[in-house]
Structures are given as structure tokens and as C-alpha cells.
Design a protein around this motif. Sequence first.
Motif, PDB file in Angstrom:
ATOM      1  N   ASN A  10       0.483  -0.940   0.475  1.00  0.00           N
ATOM      2  CA  ASN A  10      -0.503   0.316   0.047  1.00  0.00           C
ATOM      3  C   ASN A  10       0.859   1.587   0.518  1.00  0.00           C
ATOM      4  OD1 ASN A  10      -2.443  -1.193  -0.066  1.00  0.00           O
ATOM      5  ND2 ASN A  10      -1.559  -1.636   1.901  1.00  0.00           N
ATOM      6  N   LEU A 109       2.805  10.372   6.824  1.00  0.00           N
ATOM      7  CA  LEU A 109       2.074  10.012   7.639  1.00  0.00           C
ATOM      8  C   LEU A 109       0.400   9.997   7.244  1.00  0.00           C
ATOM      9  CD1 LEU A 109       1.381   9.748  10.691  1.00  0.00           C
ATOM     10  CD2 LEU A 109       1.408  11.848  11.207  1.00  0.00           C
ATOM     11  N   GLN A 110       0.229   8.869   6.576  1.00  0.00           N
ATOM     12  CA  GLN A 110      -1.043   8.802   6.040  1.00  0.00           C
ATOM     13  C   GLN A 110      -1.792   7.663   5.582  1.00  0.00           C
ATOM     14  OE1 GLN A 110      -4.190   9.510   4.902  1.00  0.00           O
ATOM     15  NE2 GLN A 110      -4.110  11.122   4.202  1.00  0.00           N
ATOM     16  N   THR A 111      -3.035   7.029   5.655  1.00  0.00           N
ATOM     17  CA  THR A 111      -3.260   5.888   5.138  1.00  0.00           C
ATOM     18  C   THR A 111      -2.758   5.286   3.875  1.00  0.00           C
ATOM     19  OG1 THR A 111      -5.221   4.322   5.375  1.00  0.00           O
ATOM     20  CG2 THR A 111      -5.608   6.607   6.054  1.00  0.00           C
ATOM     21  N   PHE A 112      -2.685   4.532   3.523  1.00  0.00           N
ATOM     22  CA  PHE A 112      -3.164   4.446   1.671  1.00  0.00           C
ATOM     23  C   PHE A 112      -3.013   2.977   1.664  1.00  0.00           C
ATOM     24  CE2 PHE A 112       0.982   6.465   3.286  1.00  0.00           C
ATOM     25  CZ  PHE A 112       0.702   7.668   2.412  1.00  0.00           C
ATOM     26  N   SER A 113      -4.244   3.090   0.354  1.00  0.00           N
ATOM     27  CA  SER A 113      -4.251   1.910  -0.206  1.00  0.00           C
ATOM     28  C   SER A 113      -3.534   1.477  -1.643  1.00  0.00           C
ATOM     29  CB  SER A 113      -6.145   1.779  -0.730  1.00  0.00           C
ATOM     30  OG  SER A 113      -6.227   1.625   0.455  1.00  0.00           O
ATOM     31  N   LYS A 116      -6.017   3.012  -4.405  1.00  0.00           N
ATOM     32  CA  LYS A 116      -6.516   4.513  -3.956  1.00  0.00           C
ATOM     33  C   LYS A 116      -4.978   5.359  -4.180  1.00  0.00           C
ATOM     34  CE  LYS A 116      -9.193   7.605  -1.540  1.00  0.00           C
ATOM     35  NZ  LYS A 116      -9.999   7.839  -0.693  1.00  0.00           N
ATOM     36  N   LEU A 118      -2.996   8.091  -3.775  1.00  0.00           N
ATOM     37  CA  LEU A 118      -3.089   9.739  -3.529  1.00  0.00           C
ATOM     38  C   LEU A 118      -2.090  10.541  -3.958  1.00  0.00           C
ATOM     39  CD1 LEU A 118      -3.444   8.943   0.746  1.00  0.00           C
ATOM     40  CD2 LEU A 118      -5.594   8.935  -0.965  1.00  0.00           C
ATOM     41  N   ASP A 122       0.024  17.608   0.039  1.00  0.00           N
ATOM     42  CA  ASP A 122      -0.666  17.677   1.705  1.00  0.00           C
ATOM     43  C   ASP A 122       0.058  17.085   2.407  1.00  0.00           C
ATOM     44  OD1 ASP A 122      -1.573  20.277   1.359  1.00  0.00           O
ATOM     45  OD2 ASP A 122      -3.776  19.445   0.280  1.00  0.00           O
ATOM     46  N   PRO A 124       1.798  15.349   5.318  1.00  0.00           N
ATOM     47  CA  PRO A 124       3.403  15.237   5.757  1.00  0.00           C
ATOM     48  C   PRO A 124       4.026  14.245   6.053  1.00  0.00           C
ATOM     49  CG  PRO A 124       1.052  15.519   7.105  1.00  0.00           C
ATOM     50  CD  PRO A 124       0.587  14.387   6.165  1.00  0.00           C
TER      51      PRO A 124
ATOM     52  N   LEU B 191      -0.639  17.373  12.615  1.00  0.00           N
ATOM     53  CA  LEU B 191       0.613  16.690  11.346  1.00  0.00           C
ATOM     54  C   LEU B 191      -0.912  15.242  11.447  1.00  0.00           C
ATOM     55  CD1 LEU B 191       3.597  16.085  13.726  1.00  0.00           C
ATOM     56  CD2 LEU B 191       3.830  16.460  11.680  1.00  0.00           C
ATOM     57  N   LEU B 195      -4.650  12.871   7.718  1.00  0.00           N
ATOM     58  CA  LEU B 195      -4.544  10.970   8.357  1.00  0.00           C
ATOM     59  C   LEU B 195      -6.498  10.873   8.895  1.00  0.00           C
ATOM     60  CD1 LEU B 195      -3.343   8.544   8.567  1.00  0.00           C
ATOM     61  CD2 LEU B 195      -3.601   9.063  11.299  1.00  0.00           C
ATOM     62  N   GLU B 198      -9.076  11.057   5.518  1.00  0.00           N
ATOM     63  CA  GLU B 198      -8.436  10.539   4.453  1.00  0.00           C
ATOM     64  C   GLU B 198      -9.024   9.183   5.550  1.00  0.00           C
ATOM     65  OE1 GLU B 198      -8.136  10.295   1.580  1.00  0.00           O
ATOM     66  OE2 GLU B 198      -7.569   7.557   1.153  1.00  0.00           O
ATOM     67  N   LYS B 202     -12.287   7.195   3.315  1.00  0.00           N
ATOM     68  CA  LYS B 202     -12.486   6.003   2.743  1.00  0.00           C
ATOM     69  C   LYS B 202     -13.631   5.178   2.935  1.00  0.00           C
ATOM     70  CE  LYS B 202      -7.901   3.291   2.701  1.00  0.00           C
ATOM     71  NZ  LYS B 202      -6.692   2.919   3.938  1.00  0.00           N
ATOM     72  N   THR B 213      -6.219  -0.912   8.269  1.00  0.00           N
ATOM     73  CA  THR B 213      -5.445  -1.060   8.067  1.00  0.00           C
ATOM     74  C   THR B 213      -4.416  -1.118   9.905  1.00  0.00           C
ATOM     75  OG1 THR B 213      -4.312   1.193   8.373  1.00  0.00           O
ATOM     76  CG2 THR B 213      -4.702   0.096   5.673  1.00  0.00           C
TER      77      THR B 213
END
Lengths: 258, 258
Positions: A10, A109-113, A116, A118, A122, A124, B191, B195, B198, B202, B213
Motif C-alpha cells: 500500500n 503520515l497517511q493511510t494508503f491502499s 487508491k 493519493l 498535503d 506530512p 500533523l 490522516l 482520509e 475512505k 490497516t
Amino acid sequence: MKIVVIGAGNVGTNLINALRDKHDIVQIVSKTEHSARKAALKFNTDYTTKLDNVNKDSDVYIISVNDTFVQDVAGNIAVENKIILHTAGSMDLDTVKTKYNNYGVFYPLQTFSKNKLLDFSDIPLCIEANNKNTEKIICELASSISSKVFVINSEQRKYIHLAAVFVCNFTNHLYNISYQILKNKGLDFDLLKPLISETADKVLNILPADAQTGPAVRKDEIIIEKHLKLLLFDTKLQKIYKDLTNNIIETHTKYGEF
Amino acid sequence: MKIVVIGAGNVGTNLINALRDKHDIVQIVSKTEHSARKAALKFNTDYTTKLDNVNKDSDVYIISVNDTFVQDVAGNIAVENKIILHTAGSMDLDTVKTKYNNYGVFYPLQTFSKNKLLDFSDIPLCIEANNKNTEKIICELASSISSKVFVINSEQRKYIHLAAVFVCNFTNHLYNISYQILKNKGLDFDLLKPLISETADKVLNILPADAQTGPAVRKDEIIIEKHLKLLLFDTKLQKIYKDLTNNIIETHTKYGEF
């Protein structure tokens, strides 16, 4: 820069997608042939499944694999005198030290799939390096895709990752709990979507403590008792309800704002 | 329609604002002079602090006060043969029955603040009435401000309200916990904002179970242990972390999707 990305999960997939406009992703390394080939086709680049076959001629090697394997992977990349980065929020800088002189962390610093992709502008990016020159290069790399680049040490990053688990993983689980509660009664989760969005939107502008509403912060024992009865079918959910409710009451009593 | 709104709190204020373009808010009733006058000035209407002085000539009376007082207020409005509604997610339809023949529920499924007036066009309005004719009138009223009007009975509404506590009140508390974790380390809550957004975005398009996740769903015991150690300073937070983590593991093992 010439970049090799190791890991096509991800985070890796999203990183490749974000970096490829500004940089040359020369190779993707993934341990299964299927995943490696798929990512390489998608992003029109080279691939390998073996760390021995890694491209030797790149500037930066980004390791984006499961936390458990980061150190092992770092030690087995067949290159020397290169910059090696990892993307794991919870792992120390030194995890990738192994045999390198220049290494660092590149933690988005994000949640990924995977499915999707991104926009990173923006997101961080928490970076760290073992020396100033490497920090400068990582900072340049990060700034090329995001306007939010922060130098964060390993100790701070641990707490950021912990906080991220609360606002992302645990929050998503609360969504899932609600989904199940509604589903059991034949009700549609769509009903809750505007509430989910507004709850998240609110804290973009006001402090979470000031945004708190509901029976717990009002200490409305009658409603709380009613809810605990509705949850009798699942004692574990009931416990989660009780603990969160008590924690809200204690937090807000302590700070005396409500 | 001519409408009297009783209660000028977070919900009442937002309702008045949403209804006033299409209807005539003839009076606002609030128990304190300060709050009643303030709301009346803001929305350019009449006000009173006494249920005895309520306007007798309106079509609908909407009670938007603390759950505990709904029944008492309903029984003491000095009108007869009018439609009386309450807005409380957790209260039965019959709470407002008292002396009336036509009554119902008008529950906007959203989190409100007095100082953030929301657009109602996408807010789900859960309505219920004690007879078909009243239901028709409430449905017309609801449809005049929102495109999402649902007839929901008291039993269903209880569970919707419970689910709303999880996705809104408890989620907001998780934001607050994260805020405190970062603050203790001198780190900025900003920060986490991308997150938070998103994570909420989601589940507008994929099931919460599929969006999960993090260390719990990966059963990453090493990271989980690290996080529990970081939380040693607050055993109650540690317990919340443990319970939510175990619940994620059990839920996802049970459904066998991960």
C-alpha cells in the motif's frame, strides 16, 4: 533522482506513484513475481524479485516492506555507499543502518491502499537522517512531492505512529463496529456517512476536546445505561463502550471544561 | 408552516437556521432569558422563557432539549391539537405523547455546534409519527430542507443512535487522545489532520472492514507491544488500546477476510 523502491504494498505503490513524475523510478523490488511484475507494468519500469539483482546505479533505495523485515532487507541490498531509507513510522532510524554510511527515514503520515493512489502534496512527510548531508537530500526528495516536510526524530516518530493508530486504525474499527450494529438491524451504513465526515471535519478547525458531544460528556447516565443494555449481545463491545465513556467523563472532568 | 422551536442548544439552533428559509419560525422557547433572547435576535423572531407563553397558533412544535427533559416539556406546552415533535435519537416516539393526538420524531443524524451552522440538504432526517397523516406532514417538513428523509421506528432509531455514538462521540475522543499524546511530546495535532480526513473519506466508498490497516489487523505483536509500553504512563489508555486491538484481531479473524 534515480530511485529504487523495495516493496509494492500500500505504501510502496503510493510512493512510486507520487515520486515518478519528478524522479526516475528505475526499479521496483517485490518478493513475489506476480506483485513485482504487476507494479512494474503499472508504472512502466523495471522490476526484480531478488535483492541481489537490485539496480546498482541509483541514488536512493526506499524500503517499504512490513516492519518486521525492514532490517533484514536493508542488510541484504547488494549496493554500497548509497542512501537507504525506510518508511515505517514505528521503526528507529538505526533499523536500516546495517552496512551503510548514509541512511534515513521517509515516513508519510497517511493511510494508503494500493487501489487508491493519493495526491501527496498535503501529506506530512516525517523525515530523519543519520547526517546533515543525507538529511538535505531526503528533504529535497520529500519537498519535491509534498509541501509538508518535517524533520522528526525516532523518539517523536514513535508517538506520532501511536497517535496515528488511534485516529486511523481504531477510528476505522469504530466505523466497522457501527456498520455491524446497523447491519444487525437491517439498516444501511450510508446513514452514518454525513456524521462521519462532519466529525472528522470539525477537528480541522476546533480542538477535539471542544468538539466532544454525546451522552458521555453530558454524563447522561440514563442514555449510557440504555446503550449498555443494547450491547448485551456482545460483552466485548459493551466493555469498549464502557471504557471509552468512562475515559471521556474522566478526561473532561479533569480538565473541567464541561 | 408556522413553527415553534423549544430549545436553543446545538441541535435547536441548527434546526431553526435550516428551517427559517422555507418556514415561519414564529417563536423560540428557551429556559434562560439570555439564551432565548440571543437566539431570537440572531434569527429575527419572537421568544419566551415560559411554556405557558408559547405561541398558540403554530402548526408544529419542535422540542429540542436535553433528553431527560423532553417528556416534561411536552406535557407542559400550553397548546392542544397541534403536532409535537422531538429531536432526540435515543428517545421513544411515545416520550412526547402526553396529551397529544398527533406527535412524532424529527431526528437529524448529525453532530451540531451552535457556532457552526450546517447545510441540511445532505443530513439524514429520521422521522416517525403516531399516525399516517402526521407522518405525511413531518415528511413534507423534513423534505423541505433535506433530500435524505427516512421513516425510522423507535426500535431502529435506538440502534442508529448507538452507532452514532461510536462513529462520532467515541471517534472524537480518539482524536482527543491523539491530541494529548502529541501534546505531551510537544508535537502539533495538525500533523494528523490529513490522516483523519482520509480515514473518514475512505469509508465513504469502501466497507470499513476492507479499509482496516495497522498493527492490529496485521497481528503485528512486536509493534503492539511497543505501543503498550509507550502507554505505560496511562493504564486506562493502555486498556483502551488493548481492547480495541483485540477486538480488531477477533473481528477480522472471525470473518476471515485478513
